[in-house]
Motif scaffolding. Structure first.
Motif, PDB file in Angstrom:
ATOM      1  N   MET A   1     -18.069 -11.947   6.828  1.00 21.58           N
ATOM      2  CA  MET A   1     -16.762 -13.505   6.840  1.00 21.58           C
ATOM      3  C   MET A   1     -17.831 -14.366   7.647  1.00 21.58           C
ATOM      4  O   MET A   1     -19.410 -14.070   7.344  1.00 21.58           O
ATOM      5  N   HIS A   2     -17.697 -16.053   6.107  1.00 17.28           N
ATOM      6  CA  HIS A   2     -18.575 -16.982   6.435  1.00 17.28           C
ATOM      7  C   HIS A   2     -18.075 -17.941   6.838  1.00 17.28           C
ATOM      8  O   HIS A   2     -16.662 -18.146   6.854  1.00 17.28           O
ATOM      9  N   PHE A   3     -18.544 -19.264   7.002  1.00 14.12           N
ATOM     10  CA  PHE A   3     -17.844 -20.678   7.411  1.00 14.12           C
ATOM     11  C   PHE A   3     -18.677 -21.602   6.610  1.00 14.12           C
ATOM     12  O   PHE A   3     -19.601 -22.111   7.063  1.00 14.12           O
ATOM     13  N   LEU A   4     -17.836 -21.227   5.571  1.00 13.11           N
ATOM     14  CA  LEU A   4     -18.048 -22.507   4.869  1.00 13.11           C
ATOM     15  C   LEU A   4     -17.154 -23.792   4.685  1.00 13.11           C
ATOM     16  O   LEU A   4     -17.676 -25.359   3.803  1.00 13.11           O
ATOM     17  N   LYS A   5     -16.572 -23.727   5.109  1.00 16.51           N
ATOM     18  CA  LYS A   5     -14.931 -24.622   4.671  1.00 16.51           C
ATOM     19  C   LYS A   5     -14.585 -24.683   6.000  1.00 16.51           C
ATOM     20  O   LYS A   5     -13.685 -23.240   6.478  1.00 16.51           O
ATOM     21  N   GLU A   6     -13.201 -25.087   6.651  1.00 16.85           N
ATOM     22  CA  GLU A   6     -12.431 -25.653   6.998  1.00 16.85           C
ATOM     23  C   GLU A   6     -11.332 -24.709   7.939  1.00 16.85           C
ATOM     24  O   GLU A   6     -11.560 -23.961   8.997  1.00 16.85           O
ATOM     25  N   THR A   7     -11.134 -23.997   6.042  1.00 16.54           N
ATOM     26  CA  THR A   7      -9.525 -23.044   5.777  1.00 16.54           C
ATOM     27  C   THR A   7     -10.550 -22.020   6.071  1.00 16.54           C
ATOM     28  O   THR A   7      -9.967 -20.510   5.665  1.00 16.54           O
ATOM     29  N   ASP A   8     -11.571 -21.265   6.097  1.00 12.67           N
ATOM     30  CA  ASP A   8     -12.486 -19.736   6.573  1.00 12.67           C
ATOM     31  C   ASP A   8     -11.452 -19.320   7.335  1.00 12.67           C
ATOM     32  O   ASP A   8     -12.147 -18.407   7.341  1.00 12.67           O
ATOM     33  N   PHE A   9     -11.114 -20.141   7.941  1.00 18.52           N
ATOM     34  CA  PHE A   9     -10.649 -19.378   9.965  1.00 18.52           C
ATOM     35  C   PHE A   9      -9.181 -19.771   9.087  1.00 18.52           C
ATOM     36  O   PHE A   9      -8.933 -20.486   9.055  1.00 18.52           O
ATOM     37  N   THR A  10      -8.738 -18.192   9.311  1.00 15.67           N
ATOM     38  CA  THR A  10      -7.564 -19.169  10.031  1.00 15.67           C
ATOM     39  C   THR A  10      -6.767 -19.897  11.261  1.00 15.67           C
ATOM     40  O   THR A  10      -7.743 -20.069  12.492  1.00 15.67           O
ATOM     41  N   GLN A  11      -5.850 -19.635  10.664  1.00 13.24           N
ATOM     42  CA  GLN A  11      -5.098 -21.238  12.093  1.00 13.24           C
ATOM     43  C   GLN A  11      -5.482 -20.011  13.777  1.00 13.24           C
ATOM     44  O   GLN A  11      -6.045 -20.723  14.292  1.00 13.24           O
ATOM     45  N   ALA A  12      -5.217 -18.930  13.327  1.00 13.71           N
ATOM     46  CA  ALA A  12      -5.231 -18.211  15.455  1.00 13.71           C
ATOM     47  C   ALA A  12      -6.823 -17.976  14.778  1.00 13.71           C
ATOM     48  O   ALA A  12      -7.382 -17.710  16.175  1.00 13.71           O
ATOM     49  N   GLN A  13      -7.571 -18.000  13.942  1.00 12.15           N
ATOM     50  CA  GLN A  13      -9.044 -17.875  14.519  1.00 12.15           C
ATOM     51  C   GLN A  13     -10.273 -19.232  15.117  1.00 12.15           C
ATOM     52  O   GLN A  13     -10.629 -19.253  16.232  1.00 12.15           O
TER      53      GLN A  13
END
Ligand code: CP
Ligand code: NVA
Length: 318
Positions: A1-13
């Protein structure tokens, strides 16, 4: 899993990041779970940085990990070694990469070709660590319950200046993710690019923003007034033209007076007083700029915890 953009995480995350940030902030210096214990994270930077560099260095250390700072020009990447080979080699040594660069495709390529989590520490296109920190910085002011995310819903943010830069793009994604209303206000020629709408669409979100050129009208009823430098890193050659066309969008007390009386003033920093914002507003009573800066540390620790999939156990542990 990566964090490249805001929507890489779900709203729950995203909600999980905000609540974990709160616990990590409250417990700093007392108890910090060592979720990166025995891990080494590399930070590859091709651009200057004060906040991002120091907060990641400190944050990785506080989570029990070992940070290595790599200026792009000090490694072979700066002499033409490919991103492909760099990704493969670094993945054999380290457990995660924090990357600040120009072209967004570089962080995407590193994430696809390496085998460790990649965090976007700013590209020309997006700055997601900043957006999540900003969201937390507002929520900690507005929420007296644990529902930090809920406190953001329906709030109005007005962003002034270069509405086509990385912070504006990131807030276009952030507004959709956090359920806020974003008004982008700047010169006609610096409107958001269609590229960010494509990301929104692909991520399954509706547009939560509008664009206007009228600075006073835009501020009406705002909960947050936000601005960023008019000249981002890499745009130095365009300084003169940018400064002249963006002058009407300098955040002044006249703009602040149109917003709600308790509106927050925010800036990701570094700021240039007298340009995108007046000194009075920048250091005035409504400004939360230094809380924002501090919160980079707590939020990025939470982001790394979610990426290392230890968020739940940490939340129980602190
Ligand atoms: N806001 C921000 O990213 O600051 P630095 O460029 O100092 O890291
Ligand atoms: N838009 C600015 C943000 C700095 C944190 C830049 O890219 O230089």
């Amino acid at each position: 899993m990566h964090f490249l953009k805001e929507t890489d995480f779900t709203q729950a995350q995203a909600a999980e990041v905000l609540s974990l940030t709160k616990s990590l902030k409250q417990n700093r210096g007392k108890h910090t779970p060592k979720v990166l214990s025995s891990q080494t994270w590399a930070m590859i930077f091709s651009k200057s940085s004060t906040r991002t560099r120091v907060s990641f260095d400190v944050g990785i250390h506080e989570l029990g990990g070992h940070p290595i700072f790599l200026n792009k020009n000090d490694i072979q990447l700066g002499r033409g070694e490919t991103i492909h080979d760099t990704a493969k080699v670094l993945s054999r040594f380290v457990h995660g990469l924090v990357v600040r660069t120009f072209d967004h495709s570089e962080v995407e390529q590193l994430s696809q070709e390496g085998s460790v989590p990649v965090i976007n520490a700013l590209t020309d296109f997006l700055h997601p660590c900043q957006t999540y920190t900003d969201a937390f910085s507002m929520a900690e002011r507005w929420s007296d319950s644990d529902d930090l995310m809920g406190s953001l819903k329906g709030r109005k943010m007005v962003y002034y200046g270069d509405t086509a830069n990385n912070i504006a793009n990131s807030w276009i994604l952030g507004a959709a993710l956090f359920g806020m209303e974003l008004v982008l206000c700047g010169p006609e020629d610096y409107q958001p690019s269609p590229e960010v709408d494509v990301v929104l669409q692909v991520s399954g979100y509706e547009k939560h923003y509008t664009f206007t050129t009228d600075p006073l009208e835009a501020a009406k009823n705002a909960d947050v007034i936000y601005t960023d430098t008019w000249v981002s890193m890499g745009q130095e050659d365009e300084s003169k033209e940018r400064i002249s066309v963006m002058k009407p969008y300098s955040v002044s007390n006249d703009i602040m007076k149109q917003a709600k009386p308790d509106a927050l003033f925010m800036h990701d920093l570094p700021a240039y007083a007298g340009m995108e914002v007046s000194e009075e507003v920048l250091y005035g009573s409504q400004s939360i700029i230094f809380d924002q800066a501090e919160n980079r540390l707590h939020t990025q620790k939470a982001i790394m915890a979610v990426l290392s999939q230890s968020a739940r156990s940490i939340a129980k542990d602190i």
